[in-house]
Enzyme design. Structure first.
Site, PDB file in Angstrom:
ATOM      1  N   ARG A   1       0.841  -1.192   0.000  1.00 59.75           N
ATOM      2  CA  ARG A   1       0.000   0.000   0.000  1.00 59.75           C
ATOM      3  C   ARG A   1       0.874   1.239   0.000  1.00 59.75           C
ATOM      4  O   ARG A   1       1.778   1.369   0.824  1.00 59.75           O
ATOM      5  CB  ARG A   1      -0.843  -0.018   1.275  1.00 59.75           C
ATOM      6  CG  ARG A   1      -2.251   0.473   1.088  1.00 59.75           C
ATOM      7  CD  ARG A   1      -3.022   0.089   2.329  1.00 59.75           C
ATOM      8  NE  ARG A   1      -2.847   1.122   3.339  1.00 59.75           N
ATOM      9  CZ  ARG A   1      -3.813   1.941   3.720  1.00 59.75           C
ATOM     10  NH1 ARG A   1      -5.010   1.817   3.199  1.00 59.75           N
ATOM     11  NH2 ARG A   1      -3.605   2.846   4.636  1.00 59.75           N
TER      12      ARG A   1
ATOM     13  N   THR B   1      -1.092   7.518  -1.124  1.00 56.29           N
ATOM     14  CA  THR B   1      -2.361   7.428  -1.871  1.00 56.29           C
ATOM     15  C   THR B   1      -3.291   6.351  -1.311  1.00 56.29           C
ATOM     16  O   THR B   1      -4.466   6.295  -1.681  1.00 56.29           O
ATOM     17  CB  THR B   1      -2.093   7.072  -3.342  1.00 56.29           C
ATOM     18  OG1 THR B   1      -1.483   5.777  -3.367  1.00 56.29           O
ATOM     19  CG2 THR B   1      -1.189   8.082  -4.009  1.00 56.29           C
TER      20      THR B   1
ATOM     21  N   ASP C   1      -0.023 -12.975   8.862  1.00 53.60           N
ATOM     22  CA  ASP C   1       0.358 -12.931  10.279  1.00 53.60           C
ATOM     23  C   ASP C   1       0.180 -14.292  10.935  1.00 53.60           C
ATOM     24  O   ASP C   1       1.018 -14.747  11.698  1.00 53.60           O
ATOM     25  CB  ASP C   1      -0.497 -11.909  11.043  1.00 53.60           C
ATOM     26  CG  ASP C   1      -0.020 -10.487  10.790  1.00 53.60           C
ATOM     27  OD1 ASP C   1       0.995 -10.317  10.073  1.00 53.60           O
ATOM     28  OD2 ASP C   1      -0.673  -9.553  11.298  1.00 53.60           O
TER      29      ASP C   1
END
Ligand code: URA
Length: 211
Positions: free
Chosen positions: A105, A109, A206
């Site tokens: 990411r 933005t 995770d």
């Protein structure tokens, strides 16, 4: 959607999902049972590949009309969670080539951004198993597909393997790439406000890689 293939929801498969979806499942079991599902996804992906007729002779000197695979394959994992699916592919296809795409990411933005890709040189000549365990919004997977298309891979030769998909992700992906086959272990109810799949299984990366 003819190109969305959901694994048969057998008791065996539902049992595996009941373990990995459980928030009390510890990492060792999460990895073990996810790996079993990944193996089933890879087998289904292989099942989609074209074959041609072949005749062999058995040790009893009988002829047997069988089939053999046509064409070469490779895997492309979306780092990091997609790397968890590489071993399952290697277990089924000895010395298979595996490329990687890193998409993260963009903090400015909030959109997915391509950071790195390393793919086999002859990828446009191969069937590609795109590996990412969770099809949530589809943003990363669609960006990865753009990388593959820019390298000359045809949509018809891409198979996107994931353990869980959201209806929203499937819709977005299918609208843009109707010829790509999505092979999923299960289609869940929806995305929540944080864009997690629900009921889902939490953050796959995770749970697979951390304590
Ligand atoms: N990625 C995950 O690991 N889990 C989700 O529910 C959505 C995206």
């Amino acid at each position: 959607m003819p190109n969305v293939i959901e694994l048969p929801q057998t008791n065996q498969l539902l049992g595996l999902y009941s373990i990995i979806r459980d928030k009390n499942t510890r990492r060792g079991d999460f990895v073990f049972y996810s790996d079993r599902i990944i193996r089933l996804l890879v087998e289904e992906g292989l099942n989609q590949l074209p074959v041609e007729a072949t005749t062999i002779i058995t040790p009893t000197n009988q002829s047997y009309q069988g089939v053999k695979f046509l064409g070469k394959i490779c895997g492309v994992s979306i780092v990091r969670a997609g790397e968890s699916m590489e071993q399952g592919l290697r277990d089924c296809c000895r010395s298979v080539r595996i490329g990687k795409i890193l998409i993260q990411r963009d903090e400015e933005t909030a959109l997915p951004k391509l950071f790195y890709s390393k793919l086999p040189d002859d990828i446009n000549d191969r069937y590609v198993f795109l590996l990412d365990p969770m099809l949530a919004t589809g943003g990363s997977a669609m960006m990865a597909v753009e990388v593959l298309l820019s390298r000359g891979v045809k949509q018809e030769r891409i198979f996107f393997l994931n353990l869980l998909a959201s209806p929203e992700g499937i819709d977005a992906f299918y609208k843009k790439y109707p010829k790509i086959k999505i092979i999923t272990g299960g289609i869940d109810e929806k995305l929540d406000e944080q864009r997690y799949i629900v009921p889902g299984l939490g953050d796959f990366g995770d749970r697979y890689y951390c304590i």
